[in-house]
Design an enzyme around this catalytic site. Structure first.
Site, PDB file in Angstrom:
ATOM      1  N   ARG A 278       1.033 -22.174 -12.939  1.00 22.37           N
ATOM      2  CA  ARG A 278      -0.421 -21.929 -12.929  1.00 22.37           C
ATOM      3  C   ARG A 278      -1.184 -23.127 -13.484  1.00 22.37           C
ATOM      4  O   ARG A 278      -2.166 -23.578 -12.910  1.00 22.37           O
ATOM      5  CB  ARG A 278      -0.757 -20.726 -13.818  1.00 22.37           C
ATOM      6  CG  ARG A 278      -0.313 -19.391 -13.312  1.00 22.37           C
ATOM      7  CD  ARG A 278      -0.887 -18.341 -14.257  1.00 22.37           C
ATOM      8  NE  ARG A 278      -0.418 -17.012 -13.962  1.00 22.37           N
ATOM      9  CZ  ARG A 278       0.718 -16.500 -14.431  1.00 22.37           C
ATOM     10  NH1 ARG A 278       1.505 -17.214 -15.211  1.00 22.37           N
ATOM     11  NH2 ARG A 278       1.068 -15.263 -14.123  1.00 22.37           N
TER      12      ARG A 278
ATOM     13  N   THR B 227       0.160 -31.585 -22.533  1.00 21.37           N
ATOM     14  CA  THR B 227      -0.541 -30.451 -23.136  1.00 21.37           C
ATOM     15  C   THR B 227       0.372 -29.220 -23.131  1.00 21.37           C
ATOM     16  O   THR B 227      -0.109 -28.095 -23.267  1.00 21.37           O
ATOM     17  CB  THR B 227      -1.842 -30.120 -22.353  1.00 21.37           C
ATOM     18  OG1 THR B 227      -1.505 -29.957 -20.969  1.00 21.37           O
ATOM     19  CG2 THR B 227      -2.879 -31.205 -22.509  1.00 21.37           C
TER      20      THR B 227
ATOM     21  N   ARG C 195       4.341 -28.728 -24.487  1.00 23.67           N
ATOM     22  CA  ARG C 195       5.006 -28.648 -25.782  1.00 23.67           C
ATOM     23  C   ARG C 195       5.572 -30.023 -26.115  1.00 23.67           C
ATOM     24  O   ARG C 195       6.138 -30.690 -25.237  1.00 23.67           O
ATOM     25  CB  ARG C 195       6.161 -27.641 -25.772  1.00 23.67           C
ATOM     26  CG  ARG C 195       5.752 -26.182 -25.845  1.00 23.67           C
ATOM     27  CD  ARG C 195       5.168 -25.799 -27.210  1.00 23.67           C
ATOM     28  NE  ARG C 195       4.818 -24.395 -27.290  1.00 23.67           N
ATOM     29  CZ  ARG C 195       3.633 -23.881 -26.941  1.00 23.67           C
ATOM     30  NH1 ARG C 195       2.671 -24.667 -26.487  1.00 23.67           N
ATOM     31  NH2 ARG C 195       3.411 -22.583 -27.055  1.00 23.67           N
TER      32      ARG C 195
ATOM     33  N   GLU D   9       4.965 -30.181 -35.064  1.00 19.61           N
ATOM     34  CA  GLU D   9       3.629 -29.724 -35.481  1.00 19.61           C
ATOM     35  C   GLU D   9       3.712 -28.905 -36.753  1.00 19.61           C
ATOM     36  O   GLU D   9       4.670 -28.145 -36.913  1.00 19.61           O
ATOM     37  CB  GLU D   9       3.006 -28.870 -34.368  1.00 19.61           C
ATOM     38  CG  GLU D   9       2.637 -29.675 -33.161  1.00 19.61           C
ATOM     39  CD  GLU D   9       2.064 -28.824 -32.039  1.00 19.61           C
ATOM     40  OE1 GLU D   9       1.557 -27.718 -32.318  1.00 19.61           O
ATOM     41  OE2 GLU D   9       2.134 -29.273 -30.897  1.00 19.61           O
TER      42      GLU D   9
ATOM     43  N   HIS E 251      -3.416 -29.737 -30.859  1.00 12.23           N
ATOM     44  CA  HIS E 251      -2.982 -28.529 -30.118  1.00 12.23           C
ATOM     45  C   HIS E 251      -4.173 -27.588 -29.879  1.00 12.23           C
ATOM     46  O   HIS E 251      -4.221 -26.474 -30.406  1.00 12.23           O
ATOM     47  CB  HIS E 251      -1.871 -27.797 -30.889  1.00 12.23           C
ATOM     48  CG  HIS E 251      -1.126 -26.801 -30.032  1.00 12.23           C
ATOM     49  ND1 HIS E 251       0.186 -26.482 -30.197  1.00 12.23           N
ATOM     50  CD2 HIS E 251      -1.546 -26.036 -28.986  1.00 12.23           C
ATOM     51  CE1 HIS E 251       0.564 -25.581 -29.310  1.00 12.23           C
ATOM     52  NE2 HIS E 251      -0.475 -25.287 -28.554  1.00 12.23           N
TER      53      HIS E 251
HETATM   54  C1  8YV Z   1      -1.778 -21.167 -27.880  1.00 15.36           C
HETATM   55  C2  8YV Z   1      -0.171 -22.405 -26.386  1.00 15.36           C
HETATM   56  O1  8YV Z   1      -2.924 -21.413 -28.563  1.00 15.36           O
HETATM   57  O2  8YV Z   1      -0.200 -20.214 -25.525  1.00 15.36           O
HETATM   58  C3  8YV Z   1       0.405 -21.257 -25.668  1.00 15.36           C
HETATM   59  O3  8YV Z   1       1.543 -21.404 -25.206  1.00 15.36           O
HETATM   60  O4  8YV Z   1       0.362 -23.445 -26.368  1.00 15.36           O
HETATM   61  C4  8YV Z   1      -1.422 -22.397 -27.147  1.00 15.36           C
HETATM   62  O5  8YV Z   1      -2.401 -22.930 -26.350  1.00 15.36           O
HETATM   63  C5  8YV Z   1      -0.716 -20.748 -28.840  1.00 15.36           C
HETATM   64  O6  8YV Z   1       0.527 -20.731 -28.246  1.00 15.36           O
HETATM   65  C6  8YV Z   1      -0.979 -19.410 -29.444  1.00 15.36           C
HETATM   66  O7  8YV Z   1       0.203 -18.782 -29.837  1.00 15.36           O
END
Ligand code: 8YV
Length: 328
Positions: free
Chosen positions: A160, A241, A243, A272, A290
């Site tokens: 997505r 953006t 991981r 992180e 993040h």
């Molecule tokens: C979220 C993210 O803010 O949803 C995800 O996978 O990477 C983030 O953008 C975070 O994970 C919230 O748990």
């Protein structure tokens, strides 16, 4: 599960409307101080609730799960990524895991596009020049970046978010290339004029910008290894953006320092919230904390999804966003 007795523990502060709705529906324990929970606190929570609502900052590993009581039936992650949870071990203990896909797609793609613009066009350099007083007047050779139009963008992970990035990038005149486990639907590929590369190595060697948009799983850990980073062109940019763990961060830093790649735009990091100080010292890197999915609307939608997952599960149905280990 009788609804009145459902005990839900939420590990971090959530937007006020989400907390209010949860309090109406469940016997909920909120983290009003928003301090990240320690392993000990998470393990304790896992003994006291029917449903745990963690986020990316909570490590729900085998140690925590081993101490969970039989009462814990659902881990309803507030987030799309679930790499902080040992899903296999949860499922083998009969605990269902859900996440919140779909609702942070557009926000994450926006920040990805912002980084794709910011690094080659030196937007942060420009802001810094103004703030430091270095702007003494226009010259033909000052602040030169690199053009986006006509360049090749290689998207690693065409789910997505990858496709939402592709839609934006196409509008900027970038040529869309992607690597994925399998090609996307022909109509979607046609609309994006996207080229599928079965070989990640071959794609990396030919791209001007590479955007990481795949989840972090055992299969994608250090997918961009030192060897693969070496395949990239010296004038190429890397954007992440997804991981931090998908890129061998130490190898990427070495490549940036040596000029083996031209720059990077990063919203996520391997350790992180600790940032490698060498990253901050690099002039050709834009780093964000993040924040790709950080919009009020997105966070409320995520909370709604968590609530729907909990409600359907506790009403005896399959929750819509179940995470199946085989899909990871
Ligand atoms: C979220 C993210 O803010 O949803 C995800 O996978 O990477 C983030 O953008 C975070 O994970 C919230 O748990």
């Amino acid at each position: 599960m009788p609804r009145s007795k459902i005990k839900v523990i939420v590990t971090r502060r959530l937007p006020e409307p989400v907390e209010t709705r949860m309090s109406e529906l469940f016997d909920v324990e909120l983290n009003t101080h928003d301090d990240p929970m320690t392993i000990e606190q998470l393990a304790d929570a896992a003994t006291r609730c029917d449903v745990l609502v963690p986020t990316v900052t909570d490590r729900i590993d085998g140690r925590v799960l081993a101490r969970a009581s039989d009462r814990l039936r659902l881990i309803a992650q507030f987030g799309a990524g679930v790499d902080n949870i040992d899903v296999q071990s949860a499922v083998s203990r009969g605990i269902t895991v859900t996440n919140t896909p779909g609702v942070l797609t557009e926000d994450t793609a926006d920040i990805t596009m912002a980084l794709i613009l910011a690094v080659p066009r030196r937007i942060v350099d420009g802001v810094n020049a103004i703030q430091s007083g270095a702007f003494t007047g226009w010259t033909p050779t000052w602040m030169l970046g690199r053009r986006l139009y006509g360049k090749r963008l290689g998207i690693v992970g065409m789910g997505r978010i990858g496709q939402a990035v592709a839609r934006r990038a196409k509008a900027f005149g970038l040529q869309i290339h992607y690597h994925n486990r399998k090609p996307i639907r022909p109509q979607a590929a046609e609309a994006l004029e996207a080229t599928y590369w079965e070989s990640l190595d071959q794609m990396l060697a030919r791209m001007d910008i590479v955007s990481i948009n795949c989840p972090h799983t055992p299969a994608t850990f250090h997918l961009l290894s030192a060897r693969r980073i070496k395949l990239m062109k010296p004038e190429a940019y890397l954007v992440n953006t997804a991981r931090g763990e998908v890129i061998d961060e130490a190898a990427m830093i070495r490549a940036l320092e040596a000029g083996d790649i031209a720059g990077a735009g990063l919203d996520v990091f391997e350790n992180e919230p600790n940032l490698n100080p060498r990253l901050k010292a690099l002039h050709n890197v834009v780093v964000l904390p993040h924040m790709s999915s950080a919009t009020l609307e997105g966070r409320i939608d995520m909370g709604e999804k968590v609530i729907i997952n909990i409600k359907t599960f506790t009403d005896g149905h399959k929750p819509p966003d179940r995470v199946i280990p085989a899909m990871l």
